[in-house]
Design an enzyme around this catalytic site. Structure first.
Site, PDB file in Angstrom:
ATOM      1  N   HIS A   1      35.571  51.612  39.626  1.00  0.00           N
ATOM      2  CA  HIS A   1      34.928  50.484  40.310  1.00  0.00           C
ATOM      3  C   HIS A   1      35.269  50.485  41.789  1.00  0.00           C
ATOM      4  O   HIS A   1      36.328  50.938  42.203  1.00  0.00           O
ATOM      5  CB  HIS A   1      35.294  49.149  39.654  1.00  0.00           C
ATOM      6  CG  HIS A   1      36.758  48.822  39.610  1.00  0.00           C
ATOM      7  ND1 HIS A   1      37.425  48.236  40.677  1.00  0.00           N
ATOM      8  CD2 HIS A   1      37.694  48.984  38.640  1.00  0.00           C
ATOM      9  CE1 HIS A   1      38.699  48.042  40.348  1.00  0.00           C
ATOM     10  NE2 HIS A   1      38.887  48.492  39.126  1.00  0.00           N
TER      11      HIS A   1
ATOM     12  N   ASP B   1      35.523  47.853  43.991  1.00  0.00           N
ATOM     13  CA  ASP B   1      36.216  46.725  44.609  1.00  0.00           C
ATOM     14  C   ASP B   1      37.713  46.759  44.342  1.00  0.00           C
ATOM     15  O   ASP B   1      38.193  47.454  43.441  1.00  0.00           O
ATOM     16  CB  ASP B   1      35.634  45.400  44.112  1.00  0.00           C
ATOM     17  CG  ASP B   1      35.712  45.241  42.595  1.00  0.00           C
ATOM     18  OD1 ASP B   1      35.565  46.259  41.876  1.00  0.00           O
ATOM     19  OD2 ASP B   1      35.908  44.115  42.119  1.00  0.00           O
TER      20      ASP B   1
ATOM     21  N   ASP C   1      44.231  50.628  42.356  1.00  0.00           N
ATOM     22  CA  ASP C   1      43.366  50.101  41.303  1.00  0.00           C
ATOM     23  C   ASP C   1      42.068  49.671  41.967  1.00  0.00           C
ATOM     24  O   ASP C   1      42.004  48.620  42.584  1.00  0.00           O
ATOM     25  CB  ASP C   1      44.051  48.915  40.628  1.00  0.00           C
ATOM     26  CG  ASP C   1      43.169  48.178  39.645  1.00  0.00           C
ATOM     27  OD1 ASP C   1      42.126  48.730  39.246  1.00  0.00           O
ATOM     28  OD2 ASP C   1      43.502  47.027  39.306  1.00  0.00           O
TER      29      ASP C   1
ATOM     30  N   GLU D   1      34.075  44.581  39.702  1.00  0.00           N
ATOM     31  CA  GLU D   1      34.790  44.643  38.426  1.00  0.00           C
ATOM     32  C   GLU D   1      35.855  43.563  38.336  1.00  0.00           C
ATOM     33  O   GLU D   1      36.031  42.923  37.291  1.00  0.00           O
ATOM     34  CB  GLU D   1      35.425  46.036  38.273  1.00  0.00           C
ATOM     35  CG  GLU D   1      36.022  46.297  36.894  1.00  0.00           C
ATOM     36  CD  GLU D   1      37.507  45.976  36.794  1.00  0.00           C
ATOM     37  OE1 GLU D   1      38.065  46.075  35.684  1.00  0.00           O
ATOM     38  OE2 GLU D   1      38.112  45.615  37.821  1.00  0.00           O
ATOM     39  N   GLU D   2      36.579  43.350  39.413  1.00  0.00           N
ATOM     40  CA  GLU D   2      37.752  42.488  39.364  1.00  0.00           C
ATOM     41  C   GLU D   2      37.417  41.011  39.218  1.00  0.00           C
ATOM     42  O   GLU D   2      38.240  40.235  38.745  1.00  0.00           O
ATOM     43  CB  GLU D   2      38.608  42.700  40.621  1.00  0.00           C
ATOM     44  CG  GLU D   2      39.136  44.117  40.813  1.00  0.00           C
ATOM     45  CD  GLU D   2      40.218  44.507  39.821  1.00  0.00           C
ATOM     46  OE1 GLU D   2      40.476  43.723  38.891  1.00  0.00           O
ATOM     47  OE2 GLU D   2      40.803  45.588  39.973  1.00  0.00           O
TER      48      GLU D   2
ATOM     49  N   ASP E   1      40.514  54.352  35.206  1.00  0.00           N
ATOM     50  CA  ASP E   1      41.047  53.064  35.654  1.00  0.00           C
ATOM     51  C   ASP E   1      42.255  52.594  34.867  1.00  0.00           C
ATOM     52  O   ASP E   1      42.630  51.431  34.927  1.00  0.00           O
ATOM     53  CB  ASP E   1      39.928  52.003  35.584  1.00  0.00           C
ATOM     54  CG  ASP E   1      40.284  50.717  36.298  1.00  0.00           C
ATOM     55  OD1 ASP E   1      41.161  50.743  37.169  1.00  0.00           O
ATOM     56  OD2 ASP E   1      39.669  49.678  35.981  1.00  0.00           O
TER      57      ASP E   1
ATOM     58  N   HIS F   1      47.283  44.226  41.432  1.00  0.00           N
ATOM     59  CA  HIS F   1      46.911  42.829  41.668  1.00  0.00           C
ATOM     60  C   HIS F   1      48.026  42.049  42.359  1.00  0.00           C
ATOM     61  O   HIS F   1      48.000  40.818  42.357  1.00  0.00           O
ATOM     62  CB  HIS F   1      46.498  42.114  40.374  1.00  0.00           C
ATOM     63  CG  HIS F   1      45.288  42.696  39.716  1.00  0.00           C
ATOM     64  ND1 HIS F   1      44.603  42.055  38.709  1.00  0.00           N
ATOM     65  CD2 HIS F   1      44.634  43.866  39.918  1.00  0.00           C
ATOM     66  CE1 HIS F   1      43.584  42.800  38.318  1.00  0.00           C
ATOM     67  NE2 HIS F   1      43.586  43.915  39.044  1.00  0.00           N
TER      68      HIS F   1
END
Length: 486
Positions: A77, A79, A116, A146-147, A170, A458
């Site tokens: 992904h 983002d 990520d 995605e996030e 991922d 994150h």
């Protein structure tokens, strides 16, 4: 910005990752990075297309003699999660990510790194630009947003791709092959309140709870880290009545899939209760510091004078809100009975914020068992409905059920053991991968997920292990060379 990571091996992967870091790409701000990928495809004379959701597919024909191999879709992904330390001046919509080599790891400077899923996308780009790697037909699928809700995966249309095997790049532990993941669902809760005048003779204060580690609510939830929203609310519940505390504002957490690291509140108390409030902050901080001394050594709690607020929320709503947040399940709810060390079900009480005359709260519930997710949903619903709040569920996405008879799994197990002398672990992950959603549009796909070792995604502590990138890349190249025939 230092470009030292471009000297690391494999050079093509790190160069691509460095270039990705130069372009701001937080979720829902993907225009620039999408344009970058489109230009990359055109530069290498590869078929490049974009769907209505903003997903990108870049296709590369098979190398000579490999035309009879099953088609592979390399997927990641575009983002990244925008999280930074409170003392860091960084605008994720404008500023590049500063990368730092720190011993065996690469990290950012006080922000999330974007490994990520930047590392997986960078590796896919390296495959596309290579003139030496042997492979069958390749399609690189880079999904959008995605996030924040897996928008790209939800919007992927059937018939758009031709491949037979989906390799999701991922996951975050080199040496492990992932064959399943949890499903998830968001809960958005709102408390309507009446604005009341600040009681006469009151003093206003700002209470800050900062320095928690946070982390990915799927990957790190089992680490039992502090949740800033729960800890701030626990303080309100503990001393609210004896200090006549009134809440004027509270903000905690910013992303549904990140464990909240900070919480800030504006409160008032009668002048006669100021000393008690200050003493209570000190006492409570000592208590939670002792409880969390191992997992949250940098946690801080402060109180400082604030300007008088325009209003406070009404007493009845405040009481109901504090009780509901206190009772709301948070963290690991159940561990898996079938796979050792795997979280089965969890809830992340992710966000609390004021919005006009509403207090809004967001939870992300995850489970690899549909009935358990439904049970957790009903528990959360019961808590907040009893407290008089409105609750809505949305954004549900399915889990990915393991297929231990997968041909690509068996191929990769044998290749890894031959190459490295050990058998990789077969795992499922509590985080939500896009595989379950993507396979809804392409039920014929043989699915697998793997990647380099990434820690603390994150959060501003996010880092990627340098040596693991080498092994991840070498294994990816070897796998593409040995993909089963059609």
């Amino acid at each position: 910005m230092s470009n030292a990571i471009t000297n690391l091996e494999p050079k093509a992967v790190w160069e691509n990752f460095y270039n990705i870091c130069q372009i701001p790409h937080p979720s829902e701000h993907e225009e620039a990075i999408r344009a970058f990928f489109i230009e990359f495809g055109k530069k290498h004379n590869l078929e490049t297309k974009v769907d209505k959701t903003g997903n990108i597919v870049i296709s590369k024909p098979a190398t000579k003699g490999m035309e009879n191999r099953q088609g592979v879709v390399l997927q990641g992904h575009m983002d990244m999660v925008p999280q930074k330390n409170s003392d860091k001046n960084h605008d994720f919509t404008k500023d590049p990510i500063t990368t730092i080599i720190d011993g065996e790891w690469v990290r950012a400077d006080g922000t999330t790194l974007g490994a990520d899923n930047g590392m997986g996308v960078a590796a896919s780009m390296a495959v596309l630009q290579s003139t030496t790697i042997e492979h069958g037909p390749i399609e690189v699928l880079i999904t959008s947003n995605e996030e924040t809700g897996m928008d790209g995966a939800f919007g992927l249309e059937s018939g758009w791709l031709k491949g037979d095997i989906l390799m999701n790049l991922d996951s975050e532990d080199e040496g492990e092959l992932y064959v399943g993941c949890a499903g998830g669902e968001d809960a958005t809760i709102s408390f309507q309140f009446e604005k009341e005048a600040v009681p006469a003779g009151s003093k206003a204060f700002k209470i800050s709870l900062t320095g928690l580690k946070g982390g990915h609510s799927g990957v790190d939830i089992h680490l039992q880290r502090g949740n800033a929203n729960k800890l701030m609310n626990r303080f309100f519940n503990l001393i609210g009545q004896e200090t006549d505390l009134r809440i004027a504002n509270i903000e905690g957490g910013s992303l549904r899939n990140a464990i909240p690291r900070e919480s800030f509140a504006i409160v008032t108390v009668p002048e006669s209760k100021v000393a008690l409030l200050k003493e209570s902050v000190i006492s409570y901080y000592e208590t939670i510091s002792a409880e969390f001394k191992t997992v949250e050594p940098e946690m801080q709690m402060k109180i400082e004078p604030a300007d008088a607020p325009a209003f406070v929320i009404d007493k009845n709503t405040q009481k109901r809100f504090i009780a509901a947040i206190y009772a709301c399940p948070n963290g690991v709810v159940r561990m898996s009975d079938d796979m050792k060390g795997l979280v089965e079900t969890s809830n992340n009480l992710a966000i609390i914020k004021f919005n006009d005359n509403k207090i809004e709260t967001c939870c992300l519930m995850r489970s690899s068992v549909d009935s358990a997710k439904l049970d957790l949903q009903q528990a959360v619903k019961s808590v907040f409905e009893l407290a008089g709040a409105n609750i809505q569920f949305e954004g549900a996405y399915p889990g990915w059920k393991p297929n231990l008879d997968s041909k690509i799994l068996k191929t990769m197990l044998e290749l890894y053991k031959t190459k490295y002398g050990v058998t990789p672990e077969i795992r499922a992950i509590h985080a939500g991968l896009e595989c379950g959603l993507l396979s809804g549009a392409y039920p014929n796909w043989d699915l697998i997920s793997f990647g380099p070792t990434i820690r603390f995604p994150h959060s501003p502590d996010e880092k990627v292990n340098i040596a693991s990138v080498v092994k991840f890349w070498d294994f990816l190249v070897e796998t593409l060379k040995n993909v089963p025939v059609k």
